[in-house]
Design an enzyme around this catalytic site. Structure first.
Site: not given
Length: 780
Positions: A452, A505
């Site tokens: 993330d 990401e």
């Protein structure tokens, strides 16, 4: 420990498990503390017998006594326990609230002398066996236990060396709470890294959350503190009582805890795994084909809200069958590591090594992963090494000073989320995170880590204005420590766990996210294509009459499609906070919205790159996702709507996945230009996109999307000549099929190529294009 009577009540009724607790003041008048002058006199005299033949031990030095009571001593094992001294064996015990303590050994029963403040001591004959036990009498209970301070360190020199080097790839085996047999005794070894602490003690439900009797020993320059507690086993709650450099105390959850209490309680839990894995075949073959050359369609799931109220084992009875029936190859689980605030969806982690206890035990989570594997479904978990929350019982200033976070407050504070960023330049912190990545892969058999917020790690000026950040040593905005960390993490995971894929990401144009580390890249296997997602959704929100002005938003992705290995994500972030659900982004009435939704999915599944779809979007849920109630499953109830409505969209997703998996042209050459060719990428006036996909043998699939609400009859498209006896093109998927809720405009028969040049090719076909639909055709 063996309790002979009901548990003692001093201190009185304990508060909620895991909460900081204040022990009542000890009844000091019941014991006498020897004045310093008396202690000095006693040290000058030889030990002498006392009542019953017990001889007194040499009194503690006043400074040592004070440091032990204050929880500030670095070497309690040197003062407590049994030690050879002149004239015999000195034994000293620290047990607050006890009325008496007796040493029990083979053929020996010796009461210890009460020295006050919980200290008991005696000088035993030199031949007293050192494998002794303690009988401790409290006002309303008696406990027989081994003395923790008669044991050698339970952590080896190699572990300490690797920790000091920041290279312990199995850190979870060295730090934290681990049940074990040590020197023939069963108990739990507690270890914690706290280099700035003046002292550390273990507090838990086994000592009424008063750590006075359990000071830990410092293991030298490693910064690690250790204590083996006999008799403490699985299920015990604990925290570390850390004495900060200023002498104040803080009660902290274990950073390496492998299980935690159910929030909002926050104590750590002693645990051990007993799960017997049954996914051997899956694990043996998951790495046969690299992820970027294999079919991958991912169903993103927020476990607590997929079916609210279900735990890991109940989910294992439903989720694998649902995902397999829809044909997804993988699930991606939003963060499952322990987090105190459910509204963060797991993205503010406090227990990096503990699956959230909201849904069950760590073995329950293993059972879920095992069940998914046995159903043929891979498991990707969201991993959050970019930041952590500031809770004062967790990682923030863990030992009184910045430890896991960067020491520069401007570098430590994450500007967007009110959290703290890790200090990637500190080797022990980097080791904590790299080992955590391997932990999830090895202990829980996960097949991928989706990392993330990578961009927030890579840039020093991320979400910061001028004056709020400091350039690196070269004057740039890149964070070299974060780059080094990500490279080390990826290299380590791929080396230790064959078949695992790491996914970034990353929302910027950072060069080489999926390039190998030995070529200067970050080393990820795949990257979310955030540019494609934003551009394509922007196009789809436009009324069809205006789409011709935004045509390049659907074609621009092919300009950079092979710069990285991509996943096309329609994730949870796109269906919350006012962004609307996928179907609700589409313009028009309900029929047109569903048609646009289906056409978009057909375009997405044919586009180069792997696919990711968030739960609820597979059946065109119209409402935004809420973690409070999850998907609107009632929309699939036959009593609510016709089969062709929401259930029709779900049937389409199942067929998309089925045809996709059966057609190597759609995935085999995702990351190289040879796998794609435009037929017509410039039909802006028609809102039409037509392209070819090829497999490694050149076999093609023709994908055509018509994003206008009109039927286009005989729409001529140039096609390649196909060798062999395949002389026609047949429709293999049509999102306007009536089964999916469409209008049923189909190409029912084979389309034979005609010698009519089109789009630079000598032959062409002229299919009918349904309105707001995607059609796939293949040679037959």
């Amino acid at each position: 420990m063996t309790a002979r009577k009901p548990a003692r009540t001093a201190p009185s009724s304990s508060p909620a498990a895991g909460a900081p607790r204040t022990a009542p003041a000890r009844t000091a008048p019941a014991r006498k503390t020897a004045p310093a002058t008396a202690a000095r006199t006693a040290r000058a005299e030889p030990s002498r017998p006392r009542r019953g033949g017990t001889r007194t031990a040499r009194p503690l030095d006043g400074a040592d006594r004070g440091r032990l009571l204050a929880g500030e001593h670095h070497a309690p094992h040197g003062l407590l326990g049994a030690h050879p001294v002149r004239g015999g064996t000195g034994v000293r015990v620290l047990r607050p609230y006890a009325r008496s303590v007796t040493v029990l050994a083979k053929g020996v029963r010796v009461p210890l002398h009460d020295e006050g403040d919980g200290f008991f001591a005696a000088l035993l004959p030199a031949d007293t066996p050192l494998e002794y036990r303690l009988l401790i009498d409290y006002p309303d209970a008696s406990v027989e236990t081994h003395d923790p301070y008669r044991f050698l360190p339970a952590l080896g020199e190699l572990d300490l060396h690797l920790i000091g080097e920041g290279r312990h790839e199995e850190l979870w085996t060295a730090l934290g709470a681990r049940t074990m047999e040590h020197q023939g005794v069963t108990g739990t070894r507690f270890t914690v890294w706290a280099p700035n602490a003046r002292g550390v003690r273990v507090a838990g439900d086994f000592n009424h959350w008063d750590g006075t009797a359990y000071p830990m020993r410092s293991l030298g320059s490693s910064g690690v503190w250790e204590l083996f507690l006999p008799g403490v086993g699985e299920g015990a709650l604990y925290k570390f009582d850390v004495c900060r450099p200023d002498g104040s105390h803080t009660l902290r959850a274990d950073p390496m805890a492998r299980r935690a209490e159910v929030p909002p309680a926050n104590a750590s839990v002693v645990t051990a795994s007993h799960h017997v894995w049954q996914d051997q075949e899956w694990m043996a073959h998951r790495g046969d084909v690299p992820a970027h050359r294999a079919p991958m369609s991912v169903y993103e799931v927020h476990l607590p809200s997929w079916r609210p109220g279900l735990g890991y084992r109940q989910l294992a009875a439903q989720l694998p069958a649902y995902v397999r029936a829809l044909g997804f190859t993988h699930v991606e689980l939003m963060p499952v590591a322990e987090h105190p605030f459910g509204g963060s969806w797991g993205y503010q982690v406090t227990g990096f090594y503990a699956p959230t206890s909201r849904l069950g035990s760590p073995d329950d989570f293993r059972f879920l992963v095992d069940s998914l594997h046995r159903a043929g479904v891979g498991v990707i978990v969201d991993w959050v090494p970019a930041h952590f929350p500031r809770d004062d019982w967790a990682l923030a200033e863990f030992d009184g000073r910045p430890l896991y976070e960067h020491p520069d407050p401007k570098r430590a504070a994450h500007p967007d989320w009110g959290t703290l960023e890790f200090d990637y330049g500190r080797r022990e912190v980097r080791n904590f995170l790299v080992s955590n990545a391997t932990y999830w892969c090895e202990e829980f058999h996960v097949d991928g880590l989706r990392v993330d917020a990578v961009a927030s790690m890579l840039y020093l000026d991320y979400s910061r204005e001028d004056g709020q950040w400091t350039p690196n040593e070269h004057g740039g905005r890149e964070n070299p420590d974060a780059v080094s960390f990500l490279q080390e993490m990826n290299a380590t995971v791929y080396r230790r766990s064959p078949g695992v894929v790491t996914i970034a990401e990353e929302s910027t144009a950072w060069d080489g996210v999926t390039r190998a580390t030995d070529l200067g890249g970050l080393g990820f296997g795949l990257k979310w294509n955030m540019g494609w997602m934003h551009d394509s959704l922007e196009y789809m929100t436009k009324e069809p009459v205006h789409r011709k002005y935004h045509h390049d938003e659907m074609t621009f992705s092919m300009v950079y499609a092979y710069s990285e290995n991509y996943i096309l994500p329609i994730s949870h972030d796109e269906v919350v906070h006012g962004k609307r659900a996928l179907v609700s982004k589409m313009p028009g009435d309900w029929w047109q919205q569903r048609a646009g939704h289906r056409a978009y999915l057909g375009f997405m599944w044919a586009h180069p790159g792997k696919q990711l779809l968030f739960m609820g979007q597979e059946f065109a849920q119209g409402a935004e996702w809420s973690e409070g109630h999850g998907p609107d499953w009632w929309l699939l109830d036959p009593s609510y709507a016709a089969e062709s409505d929401h259930r029709g969209v779900r049937a389409l997703v199942g067929d998309l996945n089925r045809v996709y998996a059966e057609t190597p042209a759609l995935w085999q050459l995702d990351t190289v230009p040879e796998g794609f060719a435009w037929v017509d990428g410039g039909a802006a006036e028609d809102n039409v996109f037509a392209f070819l996909r090829h497999d490694a043998h050149g076999s093609p699939l023709l994908a055509v999307s018509n994003f206008s609400p009109v039927v286009r009859h005989g729409y001529r498209l140039g096609v390649p000549e196909v060798p062999g006896d395949r002389v026609a093109w047949a429709e293999v998927l049509n999102t306007d099929d009536a089964r999916y809720g469409g209008g049923g405009v189909r190409n029912t028969g084979p389309l034979k190529p005609e010698p009519v040049p089109a789009h630079g090719r000598s032959t062409s076909v002229a299919p009918t294009l349904p309105p707001l639909a995607t059609v796939w055709l293949r040679p037959v």
